[in-house]
Design a protein around this motif. Structure first.
Motif, mmCIF file in Angstrom:
data_model
loop_
_atom_site.group_PDB
_atom_site.id
_atom_site.type_symbol
_atom_site.label_atom_id
_atom_site.label_comp_id
_atom_site.label_asym_id
_atom_site.label_seq_id
_atom_site.Cartn_x
_atom_site.Cartn_y
_atom_site.Cartn_z
ATOM 1 N N ARG A 47 0.915 -1.016 -0.096
ATOM 2 C CA ARG A 47 0.105 -0.048 0.012
ATOM 3 C C ARG A 47 0.995 1.231 0.137
ATOM 4 O O ARG A 47 1.803 1.385 0.889
ATOM 5 C CB ARG A 47 -0.736 -0.023 1.364
ATOM 6 N N GLN A 48 0.779 1.987 -0.943
ATOM 7 C CA GLN A 48 1.603 3.291 -1.113
ATOM 8 C C GLN A 48 0.610 4.359 -0.974
ATOM 9 O O GLN A 48 -0.510 4.566 -1.418
ATOM 10 C CB GLN A 48 2.075 3.409 -2.448
ATOM 11 N N THR A 49 0.902 5.053 0.289
ATOM 12 C CA THR A 49 0.018 6.273 0.576
ATOM 13 C C THR A 49 0.524 7.630 -0.071
ATOM 14 O O THR A 49 1.695 7.795 -0.355
ATOM 15 C CB THR A 49 0.166 6.490 2.163
ATOM 16 N N ILE A 50 -0.407 8.238 -0.330
ATOM 17 C CA ILE A 50 -0.145 9.799 -0.860
ATOM 18 C C ILE A 50 -0.410 10.666 -0.102
ATOM 19 O O ILE A 50 -1.671 10.499 0.539
ATOM 20 C CB ILE A 50 -1.026 9.681 -2.254
ATOM 21 N N LEU A 51 0.290 11.793 0.249
ATOM 22 C CA LEU A 51 0.113 12.755 1.137
ATOM 23 C C LEU A 51 -0.716 13.947 0.361
ATOM 24 O O LEU A 51 0.003 14.569 -0.582
ATOM 25 C CB LEU A 51 1.160 13.257 1.756
ATOM 26 N N LEU A 52 -1.942 13.825 0.638
ATOM 27 C CA LEU A 52 -2.586 15.283 0.024
ATOM 28 C C LEU A 52 -2.114 16.558 0.637
ATOM 29 O O LEU A 52 -1.758 16.781 1.693
ATOM 30 C CB LEU A 52 -4.076 14.945 0.257
ATOM 31 N N ALA A 53 -2.575 17.748 0.099
ATOM 32 C CA ALA A 53 -2.312 19.116 0.272
ATOM 33 C C ALA A 53 -2.814 19.295 1.641
ATOM 34 O O ALA A 53 -2.002 20.125 2.338
ATOM 35 C CB ALA A 53 -2.592 19.954 -0.729
ATOM 36 N N ALA A 58 -3.765 9.211 1.503
ATOM 37 C CA ALA A 58 -4.903 8.391 0.641
ATOM 38 C C ALA A 58 -4.170 7.471 -0.160
ATOM 39 O O ALA A 58 -3.118 7.501 -0.003
ATOM 40 C CB ALA A 58 -5.720 9.492 -0.336
ATOM 41 N N ILE A 59 -4.939 6.597 -0.888
ATOM 42 C CA ILE A 59 -4.206 5.555 -1.826
ATOM 43 C C ILE A 59 -5.025 5.537 -2.855
ATOM 44 O O ILE A 59 -6.241 5.768 -2.884
ATOM 45 C CB ILE A 59 -4.220 4.012 -0.905
ATOM 46 N N GLU A 60 -4.207 5.195 -4.049
ATOM 47 C CA GLU A 60 -5.228 5.224 -5.367
ATOM 48 C C GLU A 60 -5.949 3.821 -5.148
ATOM 49 O O GLU A 60 -5.971 2.909 -4.659
ATOM 50 C CB GLU A 60 -3.961 4.954 -6.452
ATOM 51 N N VAL A 61 -7.156 4.285 -6.021
ATOM 52 C CA VAL A 61 -8.207 3.312 -6.034
ATOM 53 C C VAL A 61 -7.746 1.850 -6.761
ATOM 54 O O VAL A 61 -8.264 0.924 -6.348
ATOM 55 C CB VAL A 61 -9.599 4.020 -6.992
ATOM 56 N N SER A 62 -7.109 1.894 -7.601
ATOM 57 C CA SER A 62 -6.490 0.942 -8.200
ATOM 58 C C SER A 62 -5.781 -0.163 -7.092
ATOM 59 O O SER A 62 -5.965 -1.356 -7.176
ATOM 60 C CB SER A 62 -5.755 1.131 -9.346
ATOM 61 N N GLU A 63 -4.936 0.561 -6.411
ATOM 62 C CA GLU A 63 -4.317 -0.219 -5.401
ATOM 63 C C GLU A 63 -5.289 -0.718 -4.155
ATOM 64 O O GLU A 63 -5.065 -1.782 -3.866
ATOM 65 C CB GLU A 63 -3.374 0.965 -4.543
ATOM 66 N N ALA A 64 -6.321 0.287 -3.884
ATOM 67 C CA ALA A 64 -7.134 -0.414 -2.830
ATOM 68 C C ALA A 64 -8.032 -1.768 -3.559
ATOM 69 O O ALA A 64 -8.313 -2.693 -2.950
ATOM 70 C CB ALA A 64 -8.246 0.815 -2.593
ATOM 71 N N ASP A 65 -8.256 -1.641 -4.894
ATOM 72 C CA ASP A 65 -9.066 -2.417 -5.339
ATOM 73 C C ASP A 65 -8.233 -3.831 -5.517
ATOM 74 O O ASP A 65 -8.732 -4.928 -5.166
ATOM 75 C CB ASP A 65 -9.626 -2.004 -6.820
#
Length: 101
Positions: A47-53, A58-65
């Motif tokens: 799971r690669q998390t993305i830091l929002l502004a 958050a994580i990408e929908v494709s990774e969550a799926d």
């Protein structure tokens, strides 16, 4: 409820009884084919998390799926192994151990 009671009374009054099995034989060849353990169908994707502004992660929908699909796949593999074979193996092995005493 009354219909069930009348049906039960009618069957027993006629002398019809279900057949009972005194000793159930288990096919050992079938049991030997059953796995003694169930393994995962694969590794859970990272799971690669993305830091929002605004500071949220958050994580990408494709990774969550992909992660959800792998978890579901693992659950289905375990369920199929359990219902097809493993529950019977555990039951028979425990029954044999109790009867051997």
């Amino acid at each position: 409820m009354a219909a069930l009671l009348l049906t039960t009374c009618g069957i027993t009054a006629c002398g019809i009884e279900p057949k009972r099995i005194e000793t159930a034989q288990t096919d050992r060849a079938t049991l030997d084919q059953c796995p003694r353990s169930v393994t995962s169908p694969g590794a859970l994707p990272t799971r690669q998390t993305i830091l929002l502004a605004d500071g949220r992660q958050a994580i990408e929908v494709s990774e969550a799926d992909a992660r959800e699909n792998m978890i579901l796949s693992g659950a289905l593999v375990f369920k199929r192994a359990w219902t097809d074979c493993r529950s019977v193996v555990i039951y028979v092995e425990e029954r044999d151990a109790k009867l051997a005493k």
